[in-house]
Scaffold this motif. Structure first.
Motif, short mmCIF file in Angstrom:
data_model
loop_
_atom_site.label_atom_id
_atom_site.label_comp_id
_atom_site.label_asym_id
_atom_site.label_seq_id
_atom_site.Cartn_x
_atom_site.Cartn_y
_atom_site.Cartn_z
N TYR A 235 0.83 -1.20 0.00
CA TYR A 235 0.00 0.00 0.00
C TYR A 235 0.87 1.25 0.00
O TYR A 235 0.62 2.20 -0.75
CB TYR A 235 -0.91 -0.01 1.23
CG TYR A 235 -1.66 1.29 1.44
CD1 TYR A 235 -2.78 1.60 0.69
CD2 TYR A 235 -1.21 2.21 2.39
CE1 TYR A 235 -3.46 2.79 0.88
CE2 TYR A 235 -1.88 3.42 2.59
CZ TYR A 235 -3.00 3.70 1.83
OH TYR A 235 -3.65 4.89 2.02
N ALA A 236 1.91 1.26 0.85
CA ALA A 236 2.81 2.42 0.89
C ALA A 236 3.49 2.62 -0.46
O ALA A 236 3.64 3.75 -0.92
CB ALA A 236 3.86 2.21 1.99
N THR A 237 3.86 1.54 -1.11
CA THR A 237 4.48 1.64 -2.42
C THR A 237 3.53 2.23 -3.45
O THR A 237 3.89 3.08 -4.28
CB THR A 237 4.96 0.26 -2.89
OG1 THR A 237 5.91 -0.26 -1.93
CG2 THR A 237 5.61 0.32 -4.26
N ARG A 238 2.25 1.82 -3.38
CA ARG A 238 1.25 2.37 -4.30
C ARG A 238 1.05 3.86 -4.10
O ARG A 238 0.72 4.58 -5.03
CB ARG A 238 -0.08 1.63 -4.12
CG ARG A 238 -0.06 0.18 -4.59
CD ARG A 238 -1.32 -0.56 -4.15
NE ARG A 238 -2.51 -0.01 -4.76
CZ ARG A 238 -3.02 -0.37 -5.93
NH1 ARG A 238 -2.40 -1.31 -6.63
NH2 ARG A 238 -4.10 0.18 -6.41
N ARG A 239 1.27 4.32 -2.87
CA ARG A 239 1.19 5.77 -2.60
C ARG A 239 2.50 6.49 -2.87
O ARG A 239 2.62 7.69 -2.63
CB ARG A 239 0.76 6.01 -1.14
CG ARG A 239 -0.72 5.90 -0.92
CD ARG A 239 -1.18 6.14 0.50
NE ARG A 239 -0.83 7.44 1.06
CZ ARG A 239 -1.33 7.92 2.22
NH1 ARG A 239 -2.19 7.19 2.92
NH2 ARG A 239 -0.98 9.11 2.67
#
Length: 245
Positions: A235-239
């Motif tokens: 999720y952090a990577t997607r953001r």
């Protein structure tokens, strides 16, 4: 221990939701556990807060859950003698009443070996009038304030990188310690705050992503990190916030 000095004006949350507190204790009456040793410090605490009553009334009137620790005659260890806890983070006050600090923290990886002596020393030297605090964090599959963890593989089964912002919840406890001047008991307060991962700022999501990556194996296992880490990191990577971006 990660403690910092807290000003008296910042000790307890102002304007607590007393309806939520009353509902919390009504739904979880076993959250109030009082040994005989809690009576005198409970009365002192309530009076200090301008209330009639004892520990349970003090906790019901504030956002924070409250616990009292004292030393029994002839002992040099602090024990939990009173708890007024509406919103516990995966612990049951009835099972902890009367336990020493080391026994209370037994589930925490490395506590006995790395922290116990330092905590005991701090408690011994804590002066009345001084307040110290710290914050911790957990990743939970629910925004409920009273949280009893289930098997991580089941709790986080539907979590993935795409929905983690709505299905993972960051649970933080703002904890403080202060000695009551008359009885010498130590008051431990726990203010619980829960937010969905997606509501956090970029800086906080990035911090959590780094923290999850660096969790030591033992404590990570206790927190169920293996069941949610990939989703949170993804999720952090997607953001655009992951350490690999």
């Amino acid at each position: 221990m990660g403690l910092a000095r807290v000003d008296e004006r910042e000790w307890l949350q102002p304007d607590p939701d007393r309806v939520a507190r009353a509902e919390g204790f009504a739904d979880y009456p076993e959250g109030i556990q009082l040994a005989p040793e809690a009576e005198a410090p409970g009365l002192e605490l309530a009076a200090m807060l301008g209330l009639a009553g004892s520990l349970s009334e003090a906790a019901a009137a504030h956002h924070e859950d409250m616990c009292l620790l004292t030393r029994r005659e002839g002992e040099d260890v602090y024990r939990l003698v009173g708890a007024a806890v509406a919103w516990p983070s995966d612990w049951r006050p009835a099972q902890k009443l009367g336990l020493s600090l080391t026994a209370l923290h037994a589930p925490i990886h490395g506590y006995a070996e790395q922290l116990a002596s330092g905590v005991d020393h701090f408690m011994e030297r804590l002066e009345a009038g001084k307040i110290f605090g710290r914050c911790n964090w957990f990743i939970a599959p629910t925004r409920a304030r009273r949280w009893v963890a289930e098997a991580p593989e089941r709790a986080f089964a539907r979590v993935d990188a795409e929905n983690a912002g709505e299905t993972l919840f960051v649970r933080s406890e703002r904890q403080t310690l202060r000695r009551l001047p008359e009885t010498g008991a130590i008051l431990f307060t726990i203010g619980v705050y829960v937010e969905p991962l997606g509501a956090l700022s970029d800086a906080n999501v990035a911090m959590l992503e780094r923290a999850v990556r660096s969790l030591v194996a033992g404590e990570g296992d206790r927190r169920g990190a293996g069941a949610y880490a990939a989703a949170l990191i993804g999720y952090a990577t997607r953001r655009g916030l992951g350490t690999g971006t």
